[in-house]
Enzyme design. Structure first.
Site, PDB file in Angstrom:
ATOM      1  NE  ARG A 139      -3.967  -2.224   0.408  1.00 57.45           N
ATOM      2  CZ  ARG A 139      -3.626  -3.451  -0.003  1.00 57.45           C
ATOM      3  NH1 ARG A 139      -2.888  -3.802  -0.612  1.00 57.45           N
ATOM      4  NH2 ARG A 139      -4.722  -4.375   0.496  1.00 57.45           N
TER       5      ARG A 139
ATOM      6  CB  CYS B 121      -8.785  -2.132   4.907  1.00 57.55           C
ATOM      7  SG  CYS B 121      -9.547  -3.679   4.730  1.00 57.55           S
TER       8      CYS B 121
ATOM      9  CD  GLU C 143      -5.671   0.340   2.856  1.00 57.76           C
ATOM     10  OE1 GLU C 143      -6.241   0.791   1.913  1.00 57.76           O
ATOM     11  OE2 GLU C 143      -5.251  -0.764   3.187  1.00 57.76           O
TER      12      GLU C 143
HETATM   13  N1  EPU Z   1     -11.622 -11.009  10.460  1.00 59.05           N
HETATM   14  C1  EPU Z   1     -12.236 -11.083  11.630  1.00 59.05           C
HETATM   15  N2  EPU Z   1     -13.134  -9.951  11.838  1.00 59.05           N
HETATM   16  C2  EPU Z   1     -13.559  -9.030  10.957  1.00 59.05           C
HETATM   17  C3  EPU Z   1     -12.934  -8.856   9.831  1.00 59.05           C
HETATM   18  C4  EPU Z   1     -11.676 -10.190   9.453  1.00 59.05           C
HETATM   19  O1  EPU Z   1     -11.987 -12.148  12.513  1.00 59.05           O
HETATM   20  O2  EPU Z   1     -14.192  -8.066  11.519  1.00 59.05           O
HETATM   21  C5  EPU Z   1     -10.675 -12.190   9.995  1.00 59.05           C
HETATM   22  C6  EPU Z   1     -11.286 -12.897   8.905  1.00 59.05           C
HETATM   23  O3  EPU Z   1     -12.219 -13.971   9.297  1.00 59.05           O
HETATM   24  C7  EPU Z   1     -10.013 -13.619   8.409  1.00 59.05           C
HETATM   25  C8  EPU Z   1      -8.908 -12.462   8.619  1.00 59.05           C
HETATM   26  O4  EPU Z   1      -9.442 -11.667   9.546  1.00 59.05           O
HETATM   27  O5  EPU Z   1      -9.553 -14.944   9.232  1.00 59.05           O
HETATM   28  C9  EPU Z   1      -8.462 -11.584   7.260  1.00 59.05           C
HETATM   29  O6  EPU Z   1      -9.611 -11.180   6.832  1.00 59.05           O
HETATM   30  P1  EPU Z   1      -9.773 -10.996   5.332  1.00 59.05           P
HETATM   31  O7  EPU Z   1      -9.491 -12.131   4.527  1.00 59.05           O
HETATM   32  O8  EPU Z   1     -11.143 -10.069   5.201  1.00 59.05           O
HETATM   33  O9  EPU Z   1      -8.742  -9.954   4.916  1.00 59.05           O
HETATM   34  P2  EPU Z   1      -8.164  -8.589   5.618  1.00 59.05           P
HETATM   35  O10 EPU Z   1      -6.600  -8.926   5.870  1.00 59.05           O
HETATM   36  O11 EPU Z   1      -8.983  -7.888   6.514  1.00 59.05           O
HETATM   37  C10 EPU Z   1      -6.762  -7.863   3.566  1.00 59.05           C
HETATM   38  C11 EPU Z   1      -7.080  -6.361   2.683  1.00 59.05           C
HETATM   39  C12 EPU Z   1      -8.040  -6.227   1.808  1.00 59.05           C
HETATM   40  C13 EPU Z   1      -8.097  -7.100   0.802  1.00 59.05           C
HETATM   41  C14 EPU Z   1      -8.011  -8.516   1.495  1.00 59.05           C
HETATM   42  C15 EPU Z   1      -8.239  -9.652   0.564  1.00 59.05           C
HETATM   43  C16 EPU Z   1      -5.437  -4.690   4.042  1.00 59.05           C
HETATM   44  C17 EPU Z   1      -5.691  -3.682   5.272  1.00 59.05           C
HETATM   45  N3  EPU Z   1      -6.728  -5.485   3.655  1.00 59.05           N
HETATM   46  O12 EPU Z   1      -8.118  -7.698   4.338  1.00 59.05           O
HETATM   47  O13 EPU Z   1      -7.690  -4.738   1.438  1.00 59.05           O
HETATM   48  O14 EPU Z   1      -9.153  -6.877  -0.036  1.00 59.05           O
HETATM   49  O15 EPU Z   1      -7.213  -8.769   2.124  1.00 59.05           O
HETATM   50  O16 EPU Z   1      -7.135  -9.710  -0.133  1.00 59.05           O
HETATM   51  O17 EPU Z   1      -4.364  -5.052   3.342  1.00 59.05           O
HETATM   52  C18 EPU Z   1      -8.054  -2.350   1.342  1.00 59.05           C
HETATM   53  O18 EPU Z   1      -6.663  -2.234   1.325  1.00 59.05           O
HETATM   54  O19 EPU Z   1      -8.762  -1.404   1.359  1.00 59.05           O
HETATM   55  C19 EPU Z   1      -8.755  -3.850   1.586  1.00 59.05           C
HETATM   56  C20 EPU Z   1      -9.963  -3.850   1.749  1.00 59.05           C
END
Ligand code: EPU
Length: 296
Positions: free
Chosen positions: A167, A221, A291
């Site tokens: 990012r 995010c 972010e």
């Molecule tokens: N989780 C929770 N509770 C929540 C949200 C998530 O327990 O409220 C858990 C999920 O169950 C999962 C883990 O956290 O086990 C990871 O969640 P998720 O797969 O949704 O991915 P993320 O790490 O939250 C990242 C990026 C997203 C991107 C997704 C998919 C960042 C900050 N976020 O999210 O990017 O779409 O992976 O690759 O890097 C963005 O940058 O704006 C963004 C949305």
């Protein structure tokens, strides 16, 4: 006209979070000739320049803002401009919408951008943030980028000319907070089956729809994921999933998405972010990093 100036744009009408007061003016640059005048206009109009793409990663403050919006509207392309090592070289103007670039690539069976399915925003914004998801980021597909800076003018930069990380993107040698405008990106995409590209994009979008509140007014995010952790999970465990303050709130579906449910203000948004940051810090000894870009 390659450069036009309009007074007093509302940030709430220019950002997907629908927050923010009035900026001083907006400079719309739609052709290279406009770049010659840009430095002069920046000087003449004053205020802090803010380059605006689709506004999908911005949290703009309330009230009158000493900001000068610069909106690059280079909307040419995408076009295949050549071939290298069996891959198609594609150029696309920074003002084009990312979803449009993806559907264009899918139609032509060009692979390399599938992980970005469902990300809103402009191509310029995707470069400037190094947007990413599902294990890929925009910079991975990019071979060169054409940027404009007040100091260096317009130039093509190869990978040695810019820094790209999670990012994060910046031309090398740019002073901290220095102004740069993305004008055009060149990508290297792999020719393949249109059906396969479309299917991967469809699957990524379905995953996103199942786990992210893509229909709400958000900026994606709000916190970066700390090394080896998920900010969403930490915020959830700290009790912030669904937490509201006035018109703002952390989404019920995913705790790292802050949403404007209607009538929200930047003050409410910032208070919630501050609370969440402190709580996560206290509970897990982790200092989350924003972010979303706070401007104003
Ligand atoms: N989780 C929770 N509770 C929540 C949200 C998530 O327990 O409220 C858990 C999920 O169950 C999962 C883990 O956290 O086990 C990871 O969640 P998720 O797969 O949704 O991915 P993320 O790490 O939250 C990242 C990026 C997203 C991107 C997704 C998919 C960042 C900050 N976020 O999210 O990017 O779409 O992976 O690759 O890097 C963005 O940058 O704006 C963004 C949305």
């Amino acid at each position: 006209m390659d450069l036009t100036v309009s007074p007093g744009p509302l940030l709430s009408e220019r950002t997907t979070l629908k927050l923010g007061g009035r900026a001083l003016a907006e400079i719309i640059v739609s052709g290279e000739a406009g770049l010659d005048r840009l430095a002069v206009e920046l000087e003449r109009l004053g205020g802090r320049p803010l380059v605006l793409g689709w506004g999908s990663n911005l949290l703009a403050k309330d009230g009158d803002l000493e900001l000068l919006l610069v909106s690059p509207r280079f909307e040419h392309g995408p076009d295949v401009v050549g071939e290298r090592d069996g891959k198609a070289l594609v150029r696309c103007g920074a003002g084009a919408r990312l979803p449009l670039l993806l559907s264009w690539a899918a139609k032509r069976g060009l692979s390399g951008l599938e992980g970005l399915a469902g990300i809103p925003g402009s191509v310029g914004g995707a470069v400037a943030m190094n947007a990413g998801s599902y294990g890929m980021s925009f910079c991975q597909a990019m071979t060169r980028v054409r940027v404009w800076t007040p100091e260096g003018g317009l130039e093509w930069l190869g990978p040695e000319g810019y820094e790209c990380a999670y990012r994060r993107f910046a031309p090398r040698g740019l002073r901290p907070g220095g102004l740069f405008l993305v004008v055009e990106a060149e990508l290297s995409l792999t020719p393949g089956s249109g059906e396969a590209v479309r299917e991967t994009m469809r699957a990524n979008l379905a995953r996103k729809k199942a786990t992210q509140p893509i229909g709400l007014a958000t900026a994606g995010c709000v916190f970066k994921n700390p090394q080896g952790e998920s900010a969403g999970r930490l915020l959830d465990q700290a009790g912030f999933r669904g937490r509201r303050l006035g018109g703002m709130g952390f989404a019920d579906m995913h705790a790292n998405f802050l949403a404007n449910y209607g009538g929200g203000t930047a003050a409410q948004a910032l208070e919630l972010l501050e609370e969440a940051w402190s709580e996560v810090r206290g509970k897990f000894d982790i200092s989350l990093e924003l972010e979303v870009k706070v401007v104003g």
